[in-house]
Design an enzyme around this catalytic site. Structure first.
Site, PDB file in Angstrom:
ATOM      1  N   GLY A  42      -4.728  -4.483   2.267  1.00 48.31           N
ATOM      2  CA  GLY A  42      -5.436  -3.672   3.260  1.00 48.31           C
ATOM      3  C   GLY A  42      -6.766  -3.071   2.834  1.00 48.31           C
ATOM      4  O   GLY A  42      -7.640  -2.874   3.662  1.00 48.31           O
ATOM      5  N   GLU A  97      -7.327   3.238  -0.894  1.00 50.33           N
ATOM      6  CA  GLU A  97      -6.378   2.784   0.127  1.00 50.33           C
ATOM      7  C   GLU A  97      -7.040   2.738   1.488  1.00 50.33           C
ATOM      8  O   GLU A  97      -7.923   3.546   1.789  1.00 50.33           O
ATOM      9  CB  GLU A  97      -5.194   3.771   0.215  1.00 50.33           C
ATOM     10  CG  GLU A  97      -3.941   3.326  -0.478  1.00 50.33           C
ATOM     11  CD  GLU A  97      -3.242   2.131   0.164  1.00 50.33           C
ATOM     12  OE1 GLU A  97      -3.894   1.326   0.871  1.00 50.33           O
ATOM     13  OE2 GLU A  97      -2.040   1.994  -0.064  1.00 50.33           O
ATOM     14  N   ASP A  98      -6.595   1.830   2.317  1.00 52.41           N
ATOM     15  CA  ASP A  98      -7.079   1.781   3.700  1.00 52.41           C
ATOM     16  C   ASP A  98      -6.363   2.822   4.561  1.00 52.41           C
ATOM     17  O   ASP A  98      -6.970   3.451   5.417  1.00 52.41           O
ATOM     18  CB  ASP A  98      -6.876   0.375   4.279  1.00 52.41           C
ATOM     19  CG  ASP A  98      -5.457  -0.122   4.090  1.00 52.41           C
ATOM     20  OD1 ASP A  98      -4.944  -0.004   2.961  1.00 52.41           O
ATOM     21  OD2 ASP A  98      -4.845  -0.614   5.047  1.00 52.41           O
ATOM     22  N   ASP A 101       0.243   6.347   5.305  1.00 51.11           N
ATOM     23  CA  ASP A 101       1.086   6.552   6.480  1.00 51.11           C
ATOM     24  C   ASP A 101       2.273   7.414   6.012  1.00 51.11           C
ATOM     25  O   ASP A 101       2.163   8.640   5.945  1.00 51.11           O
ATOM     26  CB  ASP A 101       1.477   5.153   6.963  1.00 51.11           C
ATOM     27  CG  ASP A 101       2.115   5.139   8.330  1.00 51.11           C
ATOM     28  OD1 ASP A 101       2.705   6.136   8.723  1.00 51.11           O
ATOM     29  OD2 ASP A 101       2.024   4.110   9.016  1.00 51.11           O
ATOM     30  N   PHE A 150      -0.320   2.569  16.137  1.00 51.84           N
ATOM     31  CA  PHE A 150      -0.392   1.448  15.199  1.00 51.84           C
ATOM     32  C   PHE A 150      -1.825   0.956  15.147  1.00 51.84           C
ATOM     33  O   PHE A 150      -2.340   0.411  16.113  1.00 51.84           O
ATOM     34  CB  PHE A 150       0.574   0.321  15.569  1.00 51.84           C
ATOM     35  CG  PHE A 150       0.847  -0.544  14.379  1.00 51.84           C
ATOM     36  CD1 PHE A 150       1.884  -0.229  13.508  1.00 51.84           C
ATOM     37  CD2 PHE A 150       0.031  -1.616  14.073  1.00 51.84           C
ATOM     38  CE1 PHE A 150       2.100  -0.986  12.359  1.00 51.84           C
ATOM     39  CE2 PHE A 150       0.234  -2.385  12.930  1.00 51.84           C
ATOM     40  CZ  PHE A 150       1.274  -2.061  12.076  1.00 51.84           C
ATOM     41  N   ASP A 157      -3.820  -4.691   8.999  1.00 48.64           N
ATOM     42  CA  ASP A 157      -3.261  -5.795   9.782  1.00 48.64           C
ATOM     43  C   ASP A 157      -2.113  -5.393  10.689  1.00 48.64           C
ATOM     44  O   ASP A 157      -1.498  -4.333  10.526  1.00 48.64           O
ATOM     45  CB  ASP A 157      -2.730  -6.884   8.846  1.00 48.64           C
ATOM     46  CG  ASP A 157      -1.410  -6.464   8.168  1.00 48.64           C
ATOM     47  OD1 ASP A 157      -1.346  -5.322   7.650  1.00 48.64           O
ATOM     48  OD2 ASP A 157      -0.449  -7.246   8.184  1.00 48.64           O
ATOM     49  N   ARG A 163      -7.169  -8.144  10.511  1.00 49.59           N
ATOM     50  CA  ARG A 163      -7.867  -7.495   9.382  1.00 49.59           C
ATOM     51  C   ARG A 163      -9.378  -7.635   9.538  1.00 49.59           C
ATOM     52  O   ARG A 163     -10.140  -6.836   9.021  1.00 49.59           O
ATOM     53  CB  ARG A 163      -7.461  -8.138   8.050  1.00 49.59           C
ATOM     54  CG  ARG A 163      -6.010  -7.934   7.672  1.00 49.59           C
ATOM     55  CD  ARG A 163      -5.798  -8.314   6.215  1.00 49.59           C
ATOM     56  NE  ARG A 163      -4.406  -8.555   5.892  1.00 49.59           N
ATOM     57  CZ  ARG A 163      -3.536  -7.616   5.516  1.00 49.59           C
ATOM     58  NH1 ARG A 163      -3.919  -6.372   5.431  1.00 49.59           N
ATOM     59  NH2 ARG A 163      -2.296  -7.924   5.230  1.00 49.59           N
TER      60      ARG A 163
HETATM   61  C1  PRP Z   1      -0.184  -0.848   4.201  1.00 52.18           C
HETATM   62  C2  PRP Z   1      -1.440  -0.130   3.756  1.00 52.18           C
HETATM   63  C3  PRP Z   1      -0.942   0.805   2.689  1.00 52.18           C
HETATM   64  C4  PRP Z   1       0.473   1.125   3.139  1.00 52.18           C
HETATM   65  C5  PRP Z   1       0.501   2.501   3.733  1.00 52.18           C
HETATM   66  O1  PRP Z   1       0.084  -1.892   3.334  1.00 52.18           O
HETATM   67  O2  PRP Z   1      -2.409  -1.011   3.258  1.00 52.18           O
HETATM   68  O3  PRP Z   1      -0.906   0.197   1.413  1.00 52.18           O
HETATM   69  O4  PRP Z   1       0.823   0.142   4.131  1.00 52.18           O
HETATM   70  O5  PRP Z   1       1.770   2.791   4.252  1.00 52.18           O
HETATM   71  P1  PRP Z   1       2.725   3.923   3.659  1.00 52.18           P
HETATM   72  O6  PRP Z   1       1.893   5.133   3.435  1.00 52.18           O
HETATM   73  O7  PRP Z   1       3.728   4.120   4.776  1.00 52.18           O
HETATM   74  O8  PRP Z   1       3.371   3.402   2.423  1.00 52.18           O
HETATM   75  P2  PRP Z   1       1.148  -3.058   3.643  1.00 52.18           P
HETATM   76  O9  PRP Z   1       2.431  -2.766   2.953  1.00 52.18           O
HETATM   77  O10 PRP Z   1       1.200  -3.297   5.135  1.00 52.18           O
HETATM   78  O11 PRP Z   1       0.476  -4.296   2.923  1.00 52.18           O
HETATM   79  P3  PRP Z   1      -1.015  -4.888   3.130  1.00 52.18           P
HETATM   80  O12 PRP Z   1      -1.968  -3.878   2.508  1.00 52.18           O
HETATM   81  O13 PRP Z   1      -0.984  -6.161   2.387  1.00 52.18           O
HETATM   82  O14 PRP Z   1      -1.276  -5.050   4.608  1.00 52.18           O
END
Ligand code: PRP
Length: 172
Positions: A42, A97-98, A101, A150, A157, A163
């Site tokens: 991300g 981080e992007d 959550d 979302f 993504d 993305r």
């Molecule tokens: C997403 C995003 C963060 C994480 C945040 O990654 O990039 O790393 O979720 O969520 P959280 O705070 O609830 O842990 P994902 O696991 O979807 O993988 P990606 O970055 O490859 O899309």
């Protein structure tokens, strides 16, 4: 399948905020040669834009973590899909981080990093959803606080898609 995408944050607004974060990072790290670690996938667009706005020596590394799989809710089970390449011991590390959550991914990674004895660890997140937090995470540099929708685009993504959207959008 998403029925409709709506713009939440326009690309120009993202660009201004990334520049502001870059100035704050430059100011705080000065001659500390930080190691910026992007959590893939991300963070790849945010990190690419951020580093080009930081005018000082730095290094970049990546780790690939995943907790969502094809789900829209975090599974809470973090997987290391590919590891760091650069040594972290004694380095001033800035995690990029992007989105934060639940916070579970970042909390896991910061714990993982601290075992490698960095000189310091800070966190920079382009977006965060405070309403969804399941664990305490200190965010040192924060771009946008977003509602509990979302969101996709600018690296984020839905099921591997969207993305490449230049704006941050949400799925209705
Ligand atoms: C997403 C995003 C963060 C994480 C945040 O990654 O990039 O790393 O979720 O969520 P959280 O705070 O609830 O842990 P994902 O696991 O979807 O993988 P990606 O970055 O490859 O899309």
């Amino acid at each position: 399948m998403p029925t409709e995408l709506k713009i939440l944050i326009k690309r120009q607004e993202i660009e201004r905020e990334v520049a502001r974060l870059a100035r704050a990072i430059e100011h705080d790290y000065k001659d500390n040669n930080p190691l910026l670690i992007g959590i893939l996938k991300g963070s790849f667009i945010f990190l690419a834009d951020l580093v080009r706005k930081i005018d000082m020596p730095l290094e970049v590394d990546f780790i690939r973590l995943s907790s969502y799989g094809s789900q829209t809710e975090s599974s809470g089970q973090i997987k290391v899909l590919s590891r760091l390449n650069e040594p972290v011991e004694g380095r001033h590390v800035l995690v990029v981080e992007d989105i934060i959550d639940t916070g579970l991914t970042t909390a896991y990674f910061i714990k993982y990093l601290k075992r490698k004895r960095p000189a310091s660890v800070r966190l920079c997140a382009l977006t965060e959803k405070p309403s969804r937090r399941k664990t305490d995470v200190q965010i040192d540099y924060i771009g946008f606080t977003v509602p509990d929708k979302f969101i996709v685009g600018y690296g984020i993504d839905w099921n591997g898609k969207y993305r490449n959207l230049p704006n941050i959008c949400y799925i209705e």
